[in-house]
Design a protein around this motif. Structure first.
Motif, PDB file in Angstrom:
ATOM      1  N   GLY A 185      76.618  89.343  26.782  1.00 27.86           N
ATOM      2  CA  GLY A 185      76.425  89.459  28.223  1.00 27.86           C
ATOM      3  C   GLY A 185      77.397  88.579  28.991  1.00 27.86           C
ATOM      4  N   ARG A 186      77.382  88.738  30.269  1.00 29.84           N
ATOM      5  CA  ARG A 186      78.221  87.919  31.145  1.00 29.84           C
ATOM      6  C   ARG A 186      77.375  86.726  31.570  1.00 29.84           C
ATOM      7  NH1 ARG A 186      82.838  90.793  32.641  1.00 29.84           N
ATOM      8  NH2 ARG A 186      82.648  93.015  32.298  1.00 29.84           N
ATOM      9  N   ARG A 187      77.638  85.604  30.973  1.00 33.00           N
ATOM     10  CA  ARG A 187      76.837  84.419  31.223  1.00 33.00           C
ATOM     11  C   ARG A 187      77.383  83.614  32.380  1.00 33.00           C
ATOM     12  NH1 ARG A 187      74.596  82.368  25.509  1.00 33.00           N
ATOM     13  NH2 ARG A 187      74.110  84.420  24.729  1.00 33.00           N
ATOM     14  N   ARG A 188      76.485  82.923  33.009  1.00 29.69           N
ATOM     15  CA  ARG A 188      76.856  82.045  34.108  1.00 29.69           C
ATOM     16  C   ARG A 188      76.969  80.624  33.589  1.00 29.69           C
ATOM     17  NH1 ARG A 188      72.948  85.136  38.196  1.00 29.69           N
ATOM     18  NH2 ARG A 188      74.520  86.546  38.979  1.00 29.69           N
ATOM     19  N   THR A 189      77.878  79.869  34.183  1.00 29.27           N
ATOM     20  CA  THR A 189      78.069  78.483  33.820  1.00 29.27           C
ATOM     21  C   THR A 189      77.811  77.628  35.052  1.00 29.27           C
ATOM     22  OG1 THR A 189      79.758  79.113  32.219  1.00 29.27           O
ATOM     23  CG2 THR A 189      79.712  76.820  32.892  1.00 29.27           C
ATOM     24  N   VAL A 190      76.971  76.616  34.905  1.00 30.51           N
ATOM     25  CA  VAL A 190      76.657  75.705  35.996  1.00 30.51           C
ATOM     26  C   VAL A 190      77.303  74.366  35.682  1.00 30.51           C
ATOM     27  CG1 VAL A 190      74.789  74.538  37.239  1.00 30.51           C
ATOM     28  CG2 VAL A 190      74.478  76.879  36.432  1.00 30.51           C
ATOM     29  N   ILE A 191      78.106  73.863  36.639  1.00 32.73           N
ATOM     30  CA  ILE A 191      78.772  72.578  36.436  1.00 32.73           C
ATOM     31  C   ILE A 191      78.705  71.739  37.705  1.00 32.73           C
ATOM     32  CG2 ILE A 191      80.350  73.338  34.628  1.00 32.73           C
ATOM     33  CD1 ILE A 191      82.521  73.600  36.754  1.00 32.73           C
ATOM     34  N   ARG A 192      78.847  70.443  37.516  1.00 36.74           N
ATOM     35  CA  ARG A 192      78.913  69.501  38.641  1.00 36.74           C
ATOM     36  C   ARG A 192      80.380  69.212  38.910  1.00 36.74           C
ATOM     37  NH1 ARG A 192      77.201  63.260  38.978  1.00 36.74           N
ATOM     38  NH2 ARG A 192      79.091  63.109  37.776  1.00 36.74           N
ATOM     39  N   VAL A 193      80.791  69.340  40.158  1.00 42.98           N
ATOM     40  CA  VAL A 193      82.190  69.168  40.530  1.00 42.98           C
ATOM     41  C   VAL A 193      82.294  68.229  41.729  1.00 42.98           C
ATOM     42  CG1 VAL A 193      82.868  71.456  39.676  1.00 42.98           C
ATOM     43  CG2 VAL A 193      82.176  71.192  42.044  1.00 42.98           C
ATOM     44  N   LEU A 194      83.479  67.670  41.910  1.00 47.32           N
ATOM     45  CA  LEU A 194      83.742  66.870  43.103  1.00 47.32           C
ATOM     46  C   LEU A 194      83.811  67.792  44.311  1.00 47.32           C
ATOM     47  CD1 LEU A 194      86.469  64.492  41.683  1.00 47.32           C
ATOM     48  CD2 LEU A 194      84.145  63.869  42.326  1.00 47.32           C
ATOM     49  N   ASN A 195      83.342  67.313  45.444  1.00 46.72           N
ATOM     50  CA  ASN A 195      83.267  68.138  46.644  1.00 46.72           C
ATOM     51  C   ASN A 195      83.977  67.449  47.819  1.00 46.72           C
ATOM     52  OD1 ASN A 195      82.560  70.002  48.576  1.00 46.72           O
ATOM     53  ND2 ASN A 195      80.380  69.509  48.573  1.00 46.72           N
ATOM     54  N   PRO A 196      85.307  67.334  47.762  1.00 49.81           N
ATOM     55  CA  PRO A 196      86.012  66.630  48.840  1.00 49.81           C
ATOM     56  C   PRO A 196      86.067  67.410  50.150  1.00 49.81           C
ATOM     57  CG  PRO A 196      87.597  67.561  47.330  1.00 49.81           C
ATOM     58  CD  PRO A 196      86.237  67.794  46.731  1.00 49.81           C
ATOM     59  N   ILE A 197      85.816  68.716  50.117  1.00 46.58           N
ATOM     60  CA  ILE A 197      85.884  69.517  51.343  1.00 46.58           C
ATOM     61  C   ILE A 197      84.514  69.694  51.982  1.00 46.58           C
ATOM     62  CG2 ILE A 197      87.940  70.732  50.517  1.00 46.58           C
ATOM     63  CD1 ILE A 197      86.070  73.188  50.113  1.00 46.58           C
ATOM     64  N   ASP A 198      83.502  69.053  51.422  1.00 45.99           N
ATOM     65  CA  ASP A 198      82.138  69.121  51.933  1.00 45.99           C
ATOM     66  C   ASP A 198      81.638  70.565  52.021  1.00 45.99           C
ATOM     67  OD1 ASP A 198      79.788  67.876  52.751  1.00 45.99           O
ATOM     68  OD2 ASP A 198      80.277  68.160  54.869  1.00 45.99           O
ATOM     69  N   ALA A 199      81.779  71.287  50.920  1.00 48.26           N
ATOM     70  CA  ALA A 199      81.289  72.666  50.847  1.00 48.26           C
ATOM     71  C   ALA A 199      79.774  72.663  50.957  1.00 48.26           C
ATOM     72  CB  ALA A 199      81.727  73.309  49.546  1.00 48.26           C
ATOM     73  N   LYS A 200      79.250  73.693  51.556  1.00 50.86           N
ATOM     74  CA  LYS A 200      77.814  73.800  51.805  1.00 50.86           C
ATOM     75  C   LYS A 200      77.159  74.774  50.832  1.00 50.86           C
ATOM     76  CE  LYS A 200      78.186  71.258  55.507  1.00 50.86           C
ATOM     77  NZ  LYS A 200      78.559  69.935  55.131  1.00 50.86           N
ATOM     78  N   LEU A 201      75.857  74.657  50.740  1.00 50.51           N
ATOM     79  CA  LEU A 201      75.050  75.518  49.885  1.00 50.51           C
ATOM     80  C   LEU A 201      75.297  76.989  50.215  1.00 50.51           C
ATOM     81  CD1 LEU A 201      72.678  75.516  47.792  1.00 50.51           C
ATOM     82  CD2 LEU A 201      71.161  75.681  49.747  1.00 50.51           C
ATOM     83  N   GLY A 202      75.563  77.804  49.198  1.00 48.06           N
ATOM     84  CA  GLY A 202      75.758  79.232  49.367  1.00 48.06           C
ATOM     85  C   GLY A 202      77.198  79.656  49.603  1.00 48.06           C
ATOM     86  N   GLU A 203      78.111  78.711  49.763  1.00 47.56           N
ATOM     87  CA  GLU A 203      79.510  79.068  50.000  1.00 47.56           C
ATOM     88  C   GLU A 203      80.206  79.419  48.693  1.00 47.56           C
ATOM     89  OE1 GLU A 203      81.015  76.756  53.962  1.00 47.56           O
ATOM     90  OE2 GLU A 203      81.153  75.659  52.088  1.00 47.56           O
ATOM     91  N   ARG A 204      81.117  80.380  48.782  1.00 50.05           N
ATOM     92  CA  ARG A 204      81.994  80.704  47.655  1.00 50.05           C
ATOM     93  C   ARG A 204      83.194  79.786  47.765  1.00 50.05           C
ATOM     94  NH1 ARG A 204      80.738  83.672  43.419  1.00 50.05           N
ATOM     95  NH2 ARG A 204      79.269  85.288  43.904  1.00 50.05           N
ATOM     96  N   VAL A 205      83.527  79.149  46.660  1.00 50.76           N
ATOM     97  CA  VAL A 205      84.622  78.184  46.649  1.00 50.76           C
ATOM     98  C   VAL A 205      85.530  78.438  45.456  1.00 50.76           C
ATOM     99  CG1 VAL A 205      83.329  76.369  47.849  1.00 50.76           C
ATOM    100  CG2 VAL A 205      83.213  76.520  45.359  1.00 50.76           C
ATOM    101  N   VAL A 206      86.699  77.830  45.495  1.00 56.54           N
ATOM    102  CA  VAL A 206      87.618  77.853  44.362  1.00 56.54           C
ATOM    103  C   VAL A 206      87.582  76.463  43.747  1.00 56.54           C
ATOM    104  CG1 VAL A 206      90.011  78.131  43.628  1.00 56.54           C
ATOM    105  CG2 VAL A 206      89.072  79.619  45.403  1.00 56.54           C
ATOM    106  N   VAL A 207      87.240  76.407  42.461  1.00 54.43           N
ATOM    107  CA  VAL A 207      87.150  75.159  41.718  1.00 54.43           C
ATOM    108  C   VAL A 207      88.382  75.046  40.839  1.00 54.43           C
ATOM    109  CG1 VAL A 207      85.776  73.889  40.022  1.00 54.43           C
ATOM    110  CG2 VAL A 207      84.640  75.308  41.719  1.00 54.43           C
ATOM    111  N   GLY A 208      88.941  73.837  40.752  1.00 57.73           N
ATOM    112  CA  GLY A 208      90.139  73.645  39.947  1.00 57.73           C
ATOM    113  C   GLY A 208      89.998  72.494  38.974  1.00 57.73           C
ATOM    114  N   LEU A 209      90.756  72.584  37.896  1.00 56.30           N
ATOM    115  CA  LEU A 209      90.828  71.533  36.880  1.00 56.30           C
ATOM    116  C   LEU A 209      92.261  71.464  36.389  1.00 56.30           C
ATOM    117  CD1 LEU A 209      89.279  69.509  35.014  1.00 56.30           C
ATOM    118  CD2 LEU A 209      89.063  71.391  33.396  1.00 56.30           C
ATOM    119  N   GLU A 210      92.787  70.252  36.299  1.00 55.11           N
ATOM    120  CA  GLU A 210      94.157  70.073  35.830  1.00 55.11           C
ATOM    121  C   GLU A 210      94.283  70.553  34.383  1.00 55.11           C
ATOM    122  OE1 GLU A 210      96.952  69.113  37.271  1.00 55.11           O
ATOM    123  OE2 GLU A 210      95.966  68.863  39.202  1.00 55.11           O
ATOM    124  N   GLU A 211      95.374  71.261  34.093  1.00 53.45           N
ATOM    125  CA  GLU A 211      95.605  71.762  32.729  1.00 53.45           C
ATOM    126  C   GLU A 211      95.687  70.625  31.720  1.00 53.45           C
ATOM    127  OE1 GLU A 211      97.903  72.830  35.149  1.00 53.45           O
ATOM    128  OE2 GLU A 211      97.703  74.995  35.220  1.00 53.45           O
TER     129      GLU A 211
END
Length: 158
Positions: free
Chosen positions: A45-71
């Motif tokens: 199946g297509r599983r969902r992954t839940v992670i804790r990330v830094l939020n420097p742009i103060d994103a709010k609950l329910g917003e779609r965001v782009v999350v990044g990680l350095e290679e």
């Protein structure tokens, strides 16, 4: 930078909890009926992954965001997490075999296996401490880069 779209499911100070859905192109190509990976996606199946990330742009609950990680963070930690336990398993196994030979044991295999397992255990214990240490290092944290242009989505998952 490796980027993935995610949905903000919670916020807590400088951190946010986001949920990503593992995406794959499997099942979209013309050879999907003969592809083992496509069959695996159907089973798992297509599983969902839940992670804790830094939020420097103060994103709010329910917003779609782009999350990044350095290679470099991903490749370095992947290398360490896979190689260290195996390396210690091999080193302890070789040391155990030499120890058994030096003591003139009739069979060196039990000592070699036991030492290998001790090495693997030592590697896993070391990884626990290493993971705790780098979890506080912002260079190894995923971070919200920006909000997407999509509309807000109500947070209610099945």
């Amino acid at each position: 930078m490796i980027e993935e779209t995610a949905l903000v499911t919670a916020t807590n100070g400088e951190f946010a909890t986001v949920e990503t859905q593992r995406s794959t192109t499997c099942g979209e190509c013309s050879s999907k009926s003969a592809c083992g990976t496509s069959a695996l996606v159907k089973v798992m199946g297509r599983r969902r992954t839940v992670i804790r990330v830094l939020n420097p742009i103060d994103a709010k609950l329910g917003e779609r965001v782009v999350v990044g990680l350095e290679e470099t963070a991903l490749t370095k930690t992947s290398f360490v997490f896979y190689i260290m336990p195996l390396l210690l398993l091999l080193l302890f196994s070789v040391a155990g075999e030499r120890f058994a030979v030096a003591l003139n044991f009739n069979s060196t295999e039990p000592v070699t296996i036991l030492c290998g397992l001790l090495g693997l255990s030592a590697g896993l214990i070391w990884l626990k401490f290493y993971a705790t240490r780098i979890s506080r290092d912002k260079r190894y944290q995923a971070v919200i880069l920006r909000c997407t242009d999509e509309l807000k989505i109500s947070v209610g998952f099945s």
